[in-house]
Structure formats: C-alpha cells, structure tokens
Design a protein around this motif. Structure first.
Motif, PDB file in Angstrom:
ATOM      1  N   LEU A 141      38.990  39.520  31.277  1.00  0.00           N
ATOM      2  CA  LEU A 141      39.259  39.733  29.845  1.00  0.00           C
ATOM      3  C   LEU A 141      39.669  40.880  29.370  1.00  0.00           C
ATOM      4  N   ASP A 142      39.454  42.241  30.295  1.00  0.00           N
ATOM      5  CA  ASP A 142      39.960  43.317  29.886  1.00  0.00           C
ATOM      6  C   ASP A 142      41.474  43.179  29.978  1.00  0.00           C
ATOM      7  N   GLU A 143      42.165  42.602  30.887  1.00  0.00           N
ATOM      8  CA  GLU A 143      43.192  42.542  31.116  1.00  0.00           C
ATOM      9  C   GLU A 143      44.074  42.059  30.025  1.00  0.00           C
ATOM     10  N   VAL A 144      43.510  40.820  29.437  1.00  0.00           N
ATOM     11  CA  VAL A 144      44.135  40.130  28.216  1.00  0.00           C
ATOM     12  C   VAL A 144      44.095  40.888  27.251  1.00  0.00           C
ATOM     13  N   ALA A 145      42.837  41.856  27.004  1.00  0.00           N
ATOM     14  CA  ALA A 145      42.552  42.385  25.872  1.00  0.00           C
ATOM     15  C   ALA A 145      43.973  43.686  25.942  1.00  0.00           C
ATOM     16  N   PHE A 146      43.874  44.515  27.135  1.00  0.00           N
ATOM     17  CA  PHE A 146      44.856  45.240  27.235  1.00  0.00           C
ATOM     18  C   PHE A 146      46.208  44.946  27.096  1.00  0.00           C
ATOM     19  N   GLU A 147      46.847  43.810  27.643  1.00  0.00           N
ATOM     20  CA  GLU A 147      48.240  43.359  27.577  1.00  0.00           C
ATOM     21  C   GLU A 147      48.520  43.219  26.163  1.00  0.00           C
ATOM     22  N   GLY A 148      47.428  42.460  25.419  1.00  0.00           N
ATOM     23  CA  GLY A 148      47.784  42.117  23.847  1.00  0.00           C
ATOM     24  C   GLY A 148      47.884  43.271  22.940  1.00  0.00           C
ATOM     25  N   LEU A 149      46.983  44.316  23.263  1.00  0.00           N
ATOM     26  CA  LEU A 149      47.058  45.582  22.386  1.00  0.00           C
ATOM     27  C   LEU A 149      48.430  46.454  22.826  1.00  0.00           C
ATOM     28  N   SER A 150      48.726  46.530  23.825  1.00  0.00           N
ATOM     29  CA  SER A 150      49.781  47.345  24.297  1.00  0.00           C
ATOM     30  C   SER A 150      51.309  46.954  24.340  1.00  0.00           C
ATOM     31  N   LYS A 151      51.384  45.634  23.627  1.00  0.00           N
ATOM     32  CA  LYS A 151      52.680  45.088  23.273  1.00  0.00           C
ATOM     33  C   LYS A 151      53.203  45.700  22.004  1.00  0.00           C
ATOM     34  N   ARG A 152      54.731  45.732  22.005  1.00  0.00           N
ATOM     35  CA  ARG A 152      55.364  46.400  20.942  1.00  0.00           C
ATOM     36  C   ARG A 152      54.676  45.784  19.581  1.00  0.00           C
ATOM     37  N   ASN A 153      54.685  44.307  19.391  1.00  0.00           N
ATOM     38  CA  ASN A 153      54.006  43.636  18.487  1.00  0.00           C
ATOM     39  C   ASN A 153      52.698  43.179  18.898  1.00  0.00           C
ATOM     40  N   GLN A 154      51.644  43.731  18.767  1.00  0.00           N
ATOM     41  CA  GLN A 154      50.260  43.525  19.306  1.00  0.00           C
ATOM     42  C   GLN A 154      49.925  42.074  19.099  1.00  0.00           C
ATOM     43  N   GLN A 155      49.235  41.507  20.130  1.00  0.00           N
ATOM     44  CA  GLN A 155      48.831  40.166  20.094  1.00  0.00           C
ATOM     45  C   GLN A 155      47.038  40.326  20.317  1.00  0.00           C
ATOM     46  N   ILE A 156      46.467  39.634  19.166  1.00  0.00           N
ATOM     47  CA  ILE A 156      45.260  39.853  18.854  1.00  0.00           C
ATOM     48  C   ILE A 156      44.677  38.056  18.747  1.00  0.00           C
ATOM     49  N   VAL A 157      45.619  37.238  18.929  1.00  0.00           N
ATOM     50  CA  VAL A 157      45.311  35.932  18.847  1.00  0.00           C
ATOM     51  C   VAL A 157      45.832  35.049  20.036  1.00  0.00           C
ATOM     52  N   TRP A 158      45.026  34.414  20.727  1.00  0.00           N
ATOM     53  CA  TRP A 158      45.541  33.445  22.049  1.00  0.00           C
ATOM     54  C   TRP A 158      45.139  32.110  21.617  1.00  0.00           C
ATOM     55  N   LYS A 159      46.062  31.125  22.447  1.00  0.00           N
ATOM     56  CA  LYS A 159      45.815  29.885  22.309  1.00  0.00           C
ATOM     57  C   LYS A 159      44.846  29.700  23.269  1.00  0.00           C
ATOM     58  N   LYS A 160      43.922  28.545  22.601  1.00  0.00           N
ATOM     59  CA  LYS A 160      42.645  28.431  23.685  1.00  0.00           C
ATOM     60  C   LYS A 160      42.820  27.816  25.202  1.00  0.00           C
ATOM     61  N   ARG A 161      43.969  27.010  25.234  1.00  0.00           N
ATOM     62  CA  ARG A 161      44.039  26.604  26.361  1.00  0.00           C
ATOM     63  C   ARG A 161      44.684  27.677  27.506  1.00  0.00           C
ATOM     64  N   GLU A 162      45.555  28.555  26.875  1.00  0.00           N
ATOM     65  CA  GLU A 162      45.886  29.685  27.694  1.00  0.00           C
ATOM     66  C   GLU A 162      44.659  30.665  28.170  1.00  0.00           C
ATOM     67  N   LEU A 163      43.962  30.869  27.130  1.00  0.00           N
ATOM     68  CA  LEU A 163      42.716  31.788  27.414  1.00  0.00           C
ATOM     69  C   LEU A 163      41.824  31.170  28.550  1.00  0.00           C
ATOM     70  N   ILE A 164      41.717  29.798  28.577  1.00  0.00           N
ATOM     71  CA  ILE A 164      40.754  29.215  29.399  1.00  0.00           C
ATOM     72  C   ILE A 164      41.145  29.221  30.757  1.00  0.00           C
ATOM     73  N   THR A 165      42.503  29.288  30.888  1.00  0.00           N
ATOM     74  CA  THR A 165      43.275  29.186  32.142  1.00  0.00           C
ATOM     75  C   THR A 165      43.370  30.537  32.862  1.00  0.00           C
ATOM     76  N   LYS A 166      43.194  31.735  32.283  1.00  0.00           N
ATOM     77  CA  LYS A 166      43.340  33.053  32.367  1.00  0.00           C
ATOM     78  C   LYS A 166      41.601  33.234  32.749  1.00  0.00           C
ATOM     79  N   LEU A 167      40.645  32.867  31.957  1.00  0.00           N
ATOM     80  CA  LEU A 167      39.365  33.278  32.097  1.00  0.00           C
ATOM     81  C   LEU A 167      38.260  32.509  32.862  1.00  0.00           C
ATOM     82  N   GLY A 168      38.843  31.264  32.685  1.00  0.00           N
ATOM     83  CA  GLY A 168      37.843  30.266  33.299  1.00  0.00           C
ATOM     84  C   GLY A 168      36.916  29.780  32.166  1.00  0.00           C
TER      85      GLY A 168
END
Length: 362
Positions: A141-168
């Motif tokens: 979750l730390d990595e997901v949050a940092f990658e989202g904020l550190s983009k040129r256009n920050q990402q603060i919303v994720w698709k549910k299936r994508e996030l479940i794949t990353k987090l379990g």
C-alpha cells in the motif's frame, strides 16, 4: 443545505461552471480555471460541532477540548480538516489522560492505531492475529500511494481489481472495512454515459482523505530516502512540498535516518528553510524548539512576494512558538494576502501575546 452547496448556488457564481473535486484537474481545464481550496472547519464550526456532537451543554468539557487543541499547536493546520478535528475532539474528550502531541507524525500514528484497535474489537478472536499482520505490514500500500502521488498527474483513484491484485484480497477487504480505503461506483469510460449496457459500471477505490494517502506514501519515501538520499530530486520532482507537506513531514518523523536527506532536499526549494524547520520538528528533538523560539523572537516579515510554502510555514512556526511563550509580531509592507493575514489574526486571537502586537515599524 451544506456550506459547499451555498457557495456553488450563490449568485456570485451564476455565470460560472463550478466543479467540486478532490482530484487533480485535467490539463485542458488549466488555462481558464480559477481554483479555490476548501480548508475545512473554522472556529465557529468547531465550536458548534463540539457542542452538538461531543459534550452537549457541558461548557467546561467544551473548553477543555479547545484548550487541548491550543496545547497541541503543531496540529492546528491538520485539524482544519473536519475528519481529523472530529477525531481529536472525541479522543481528547473520552481520554482524561490525553497526551500532548509534539509532532503531526505522533498524532497521526496514534489516530491510525485507534482505527485499527476499533476494528479489532469488532472481530472474532481467530481473525485478530491475521489482522495484526495487516496493520503492521503495508509496504504494498505504501508503494501504491507513493507512486500515485509522485506522478506528473497524480493518481489518487485506482480500479478495484487493479488494487486487489497489488494488495491481496484479504488486506484490501480489511482496509475497506476500517474505512481507510473507500469504494465508489462510476461509469466505465469505454461505455460512456449514454450506453445501455448493464456492465458499464465499475468500482474505483480511493483513500478516505488525501492525508491518509500521504501517510502511507511517507513510509515508502522514508525507506527510499534512507537508502538513496542522493536520488530524491528524481522521485520528488513532481511533489511540491506545499501540496504534499504531510508526506515530507511524516517521512522525517517516521525515520531519522531518512530525515537528513529529505530536509536537505527541502532546503534547496525556494522558501524551503522554514519548511525544513517543520520537518526537523517531526524528529522530536527538544533542541530545535529553542531554534524556533529564537527565530520567532526576531521581527517576522510577511510579503506578497513570498511563495505559498514560505508563508504557510512561517504561520505554523509562529503557532508553535507562541504556544510556548508570549510573542510579538510585526506586519510590514508589502501587505500580505487576506489568507495570511487571517492566519496571523487567528494566532493572535488564540495566544497570549504581548500588548499591541500589530505595530508597524517606522
């Protein structure tokens, strides 16, 4: 009707297209868009909430809550967010031995533990051990949050299936239950709003509040800064300290080894010296308070030419200093903006300052 709806429907805006969002604005909005930041509770709203939702007619208890916030000046800016003020009000009222927090990191860590503790109390005994693992180990979750904020256009919303794949799924379900992550149903872009398809909806996920995202991103930043402090300029180039002040401050409070690299990076930014002091305060070093008091004992100048980070940091430092001893501020030309003058007036009203603190040097 909410205050936000009143703002949108007021005649002042009747010729404007008003968009209320917690997300970044697409580039094609940028040239013609004026932005207003909603900062949250003012004094009146705080008093009303305390009276209606926490203490009722108990004036002594209400004053005790406000006094405890005054005793925690480092939290003043954070508690403009209604959620965090509500948490502070209830915790300080229910816990008679409520502690004084010296850093925003220690307060937010305490608050996160309260969320988890509340959820554990509602779980069956057999699930508690597994839940402890989710509470203490959240590097994905730390990595997901940092990658989202550190983009040129920050990402603060994720698709549910994508996030479940990353987090379990088990981890994901637990953070949804606790409320740190929130699901919302939206129309899938591939169908469009006019589609009759029954499959046009999908679930997106976001953090309940952006500061939660900054909290978990800060864990990743702290580890990265401790390992590779010389590479910070590359990974932080799109993360303005003004927009992500808590990510920087949390990282310094979470890991002293990382703090030196983060602080050196911040100092190189325009107006970053005073913000760097706020970052140093997160390490809990009692000696730095003497430096803050010394800095604020001198004449403090506010200027329209100062960038927003410098102005905001100065006000927060004055809040910290004035909670420890009487203070004397000088308002000098050029006159500050309304926002910054209001911040100083707030400080003056709440603190025990010397007489006539608004003198202008001759």
């Amino acid at each position: 009707m909410t205050d936000v709806m009143k703002m949108i429907m007021t005649p002042v805006f009747h010729l404007f297209e008003v968009v209320l969002t917690t997300r970044y604005l697409p580039k094609h909005y940028a040239p013609n868009t004026k932005r207003l930041r909603l900062t949250g509770f003012d004094d009146r709203a705080r008093d009303e909430y305390i009276r209606k939702a926490v203490v009722g007619a108990n004036v002594v208890a209400a004053n005790r809550i406000k006094q405890r916030l005054h005793e925690n000046p480092i939290l003043e800016d954070l508690c403009q967010v209604p959620l965090f003020f509500v948490m502070f009000a209830h915790m300080s009222h229910e816990n008679k031995d409520f502690q004084t927090f010296k850093t925003v990191t220690s307060f937010f860590e305490y608050m996160i533990k309260c969320f988890h503790s509340h959820m554990r109390n509602k779980m069956e005994d057999k699930n508690v051990q597994r839940y402890h693992m989710f509470e203490d180990h959240h590097s994905e979750l730390d990595e997901v949050a940092f990658e989202g904020l550190s983009k040129r256009n920050q990402q603060i919303v994720w698709k549910k299936r994508e996030l479940i794949t990353k987090l379990g799924k088990a981890f994901y379900d637990q953070y949804i239950r606790i409320g740190i992550l929130v699901e919302e149903e939206v129309i899938d872009d591939i169908y469009g709003s006019d589609s009759a398809s029954t499959d046009k909806y999908q679930r997106e996920v976001r953090f309940y509040h952006k500061v939660f995202c900054e909290w978990y991103a800060a864990h990743y930043l702290a580890k990265y800064a401790a390992r590779m402090p010389d590479k910070l300029s590359r990974v932080l180039r799109y993360m303005d300290p003004f927009d992500f002040q808590y990510c920087y401050r949390f990282a310094c409070g979470l890991n002293n080894n990382a703090a030196s690299g983060v602080i050196e990076y911040v100092k190189k930014r325009d107006g970053g010296d005073k913000f760097a002091i706020l970052c140093i305060l997160e390490q809990g070093d009692p000696d730095i308070l003497d430096a803050v008091l010394s800095l604020c004992s001198e004449q403090i100048n506010f200027s329209m030419d100062d960038n927003t980070l410098l102005q905001r940091s100065t006000i927060q430092l004055l809040e910290v200093a004035s909670s420890h001893k009487p203070c004397h501020y000088s308002l000098v030309e050029p006159v500050p903006t309304l926002q910054h003058a209001a911040g100083l007036l707030l400080c003056h009203r709440r603190r025990a300052c010397t007489t006539n603190p608004w003198t202008r040097p001759e």
